[in-house]
Design a protein around this motif. Structure first.
Motif, PDB file in Angstrom:
ATOM      1  N   LYS A  60     -99.909  13.806  43.649  1.00  0.00           N
ATOM      2  CA  LYS A  60    -100.697  13.024  42.692  1.00  0.00           C
ATOM      3  C   LYS A  60    -101.494  11.931  43.404  1.00  0.00           C
ATOM      4  O   LYS A  60    -102.690  11.735  43.141  1.00  0.00           O
ATOM      5  CB  LYS A  60     -99.762  12.413  41.641  1.00  0.00           C
ATOM      6  CG  LYS A  60    -100.461  11.731  40.473  1.00  0.00           C
ATOM      7  CD  LYS A  60    -100.583  10.246  40.674  1.00  0.00           C
ATOM      8  CE  LYS A  60    -101.266   9.581  39.474  1.00  0.00           C
ATOM      9  NZ  LYS A  60    -101.581   8.163  39.741  1.00  0.00           N
ATOM     10  N   LEU A  61    -100.860  11.209  44.346  1.00  0.00           N
ATOM     11  CA  LEU A  61    -101.537  10.121  45.045  1.00  0.00           C
ATOM     12  C   LEU A  61    -102.580  10.642  46.036  1.00  0.00           C
ATOM     13  O   LEU A  61    -103.625  10.020  46.223  1.00  0.00           O
ATOM     14  CB  LEU A  61    -100.510   9.238  45.768  1.00  0.00           C
ATOM     15  CG  LEU A  61     -99.593   8.398  44.867  1.00  0.00           C
ATOM     16  CD1 LEU A  61     -98.617   7.585  45.707  1.00  0.00           C
ATOM     17  CD2 LEU A  61    -100.398   7.481  43.960  1.00  0.00           C
ATOM     18  N   ILE A  62    -102.289  11.775  46.683  1.00  0.00           N
ATOM     19  CA  ILE A  62    -103.287  12.376  47.570  1.00  0.00           C
ATOM     20  C   ILE A  62    -104.525  12.765  46.778  1.00  0.00           C
ATOM     21  O   ILE A  62    -105.664  12.575  47.220  1.00  0.00           O
ATOM     22  CB  ILE A  62    -102.695  13.609  48.295  1.00  0.00           C
ATOM     23  CG1 ILE A  62    -101.798  13.141  49.438  1.00  0.00           C
ATOM     24  CG2 ILE A  62    -103.803  14.516  48.840  1.00  0.00           C
ATOM     25  CD1 ILE A  62    -101.164  14.268  50.219  1.00  0.00           C
ATOM     26  N   HIS A  70     -97.823   7.695  52.744  1.00  0.00           N
ATOM     27  CA  HIS A  70     -96.810   7.747  53.795  1.00  0.00           C
ATOM     28  C   HIS A  70     -95.511   7.042  53.413  1.00  0.00           C
ATOM     29  O   HIS A  70     -94.464   7.342  53.994  1.00  0.00           O
ATOM     30  CB  HIS A  70     -97.354   7.133  55.082  1.00  0.00           C
ATOM     31  CG  HIS A  70     -98.557   7.851  55.611  1.00  0.00           C
ATOM     32  ND1 HIS A  70     -99.486   7.259  56.444  1.00  0.00           N
ATOM     33  CD2 HIS A  70     -98.997   9.115  55.414  1.00  0.00           C
ATOM     34  CE1 HIS A  70    -100.435   8.131  56.735  1.00  0.00           C
ATOM     35  NE2 HIS A  70    -100.158   9.268  56.122  1.00  0.00           N
ATOM     36  N   GLY A  71     -95.552   6.119  52.463  1.00  0.00           N
ATOM     37  CA  GLY A  71     -94.341   5.375  52.102  1.00  0.00           C
ATOM     38  C   GLY A  71     -93.664   5.852  50.840  1.00  0.00           C
ATOM     39  O   GLY A  71     -92.696   5.231  50.392  1.00  0.00           O
ATOM     40  N   HIS A 126     -99.848   3.158  44.197  1.00  0.00           N
ATOM     41  CA  HIS A 126     -99.535   2.872  45.598  1.00  0.00           C
ATOM     42  C   HIS A 126     -98.114   3.322  45.896  1.00  0.00           C
ATOM     43  O   HIS A 126     -97.271   3.406  44.995  1.00  0.00           O
ATOM     44  CB  HIS A 126     -99.693   1.377  45.895  1.00  0.00           C
ATOM     45  CG  HIS A 126    -101.051   0.833  45.552  1.00  0.00           C
ATOM     46  ND1 HIS A 126    -102.159   1.027  46.360  1.00  0.00           N
ATOM     47  CD2 HIS A 126    -101.484   0.113  44.486  1.00  0.00           C
ATOM     48  CE1 HIS A 126    -103.214   0.446  45.801  1.00  0.00           C
ATOM     49  NE2 HIS A 126    -102.833  -0.107  44.676  1.00  0.00           N
ATOM     50  N   SER A 127     -97.852   3.581  47.165  1.00  0.00           N
ATOM     51  CA  SER A 127     -96.534   4.087  47.567  1.00  0.00           C
ATOM     52  C   SER A 127     -95.407   3.149  47.145  1.00  0.00           C
ATOM     53  O   SER A 127     -94.348   3.598  46.694  1.00  0.00           O
ATOM     54  CB  SER A 127     -96.494   4.297  49.083  1.00  0.00           C
ATOM     55  OG  SER A 127     -97.382   5.316  49.482  1.00  0.00           O
TER      56      SER A 127
END
Length: 335
Positions: free
Chosen positions: A73-75, A82-83, A183-184
């Motif tokens: 989803k974030l990509i 990465h986090g 955000h991660s």
């Protein structure tokens, strides 16, 4: 051509950063054990078990599925992912840490009230995690449908619309439902709420270990080492999982056609596992709350989430490998 080295540098940099946090947790936990090991030799075995429980718990299928789907989803939103694994695991571990502190400082109260909290956790935790997984599955299903459309467009030679541009209006209300996760670090909240279902065997084992140590009048600083080592173990595996997912998704999408192709294959697997795990959790809750004993409930109850997690990891490896082989053949035919 400069994008790949930049991405690799970013992954290495973030990997070192999160790895240092995990090492700090690990080192602090073992330092506390060593300080009291001479007087309480049994701490060594309990500390080792706590770390092992953390490693084992990270293989729960809901961990792997959630990290994968949030990463996807974030990509898709163009965010740094990465986090995701680290913060999800850290939030999950905070529940164990808090319950350990309660066990240490309020021993008699925890003996009386902990079963009540476990009953609430058995209801709230799986309902929340099941809901999140199904919503993530719906979001990625809509992304999958759009990606299939892009795949057909590119195969037909319509390349006016770049493959990496997603029209978010198709995601509708389901996409807006998770706009809070941008955000991660925000996955820490998700991990914490997942952890409220603290009936998981590994979590209870750490709490039980803490209780045994407390009843034997072991100093509370030594007992704190158990949740710290549990957190270090779980963060190590979940962070590795998140970094692998982030790197694999980004590295393989080196061309528009290849990006769309892998999106179809891997998002399809993500959607399937998210729906499956989410529905299983709802069935398990319904079975407990309404005392159902039909074959479906019994089958879902017998499922071992850690075994399923290992199977899912194997499926991801097989899917990545098959997708790579098929892509190379398909790409050769197109050329």
């Amino acid at each position: 051509m400069e994008k790949v080295p930049t991405q690799q540098y970013s992954v290495i940099r973030d990997g070192i950063k999160y790895g240092s946090y995990i090492f700090l947790l690990f080192a602090t936990g073992w330092l506390l054990v060593i300080l009291y090991l001479g007087k309480y030799p049994s701490l060594l075995a309990m500390a080792f078990l706590s770390f092992t429980f953390g490693l084992q718990h990270a293989f729960d299928v809901d961990h792997i599925t959630t990290i994968d789907n949030i990463t996807r989803k974030l990509i898709n939103d163009g965010k740094n992912t990465h986090g995701v694994g680290f913060f999800f695991s850290l939030g999950h571990s905070l529940v164990v840490m808090l319950m350990t502190l309660i066990t240490i400082f309020f021993v008699h109260w925890s003996k009386e009230k902990l079963p009540h909290f476990q009953h609430i956790g058995n209801l709230v935790g799986p309902i929340f995690s099941g809901t999140v997984l199904i919503v993530l599955g719906l979001i990625n299903l809509l992304i999958l449908i759009q990606t299939c459309h892009q795949f057909n467009q590119i195969r037909q030679g319509h390349t006016d619309q770049p493959a990496d541009q997603m029209t978010h209006w198709t995601l509708g209300i389901f996409h807006r439902a998770l706009q809070l996760i941008q955000h991660s670090w925000q996955t820490l909240i998700v991990g914490f709420l997942f952890g409220l279902g603290f009936d998981t065997a590994t979590q209870i084992s750490v709490l039980a270990t803490s209780a045994v140590a407390t009843n034997n009048v072991v100093p509370w600083l030594a007992v704190i080492s158990f949740p710290l080592l549990f957190t270090a173990g779980m963060c190590l595996m979940d962070t590795s999982d998140g970094l692998f997912m982030s790197t694999a998704y980004s590295w393989l999408f080196s061309s528009p056609f290849q990006k769309v192709y892998y999106n179809i294959v891997l998002t399809g697997l993500s959607v399937t596992t998210a729906f499956f795990v989410g529905i299983v959790e709802f069935v398990q809750v319904a079975g407990r709350q309404f005392h159902l004993h039909n074959q479906l409930v019994q089958w879902c109850t017998r499922l071992n989430f850690q075994h399923l997690g290992i199977i899912l990891v194997i499926l991801f490896i097989i899917t990545w490998s098959l997708a790579l082989v098929v892509w190379r053949r398909l790409n050769h035919q197109i050329k």
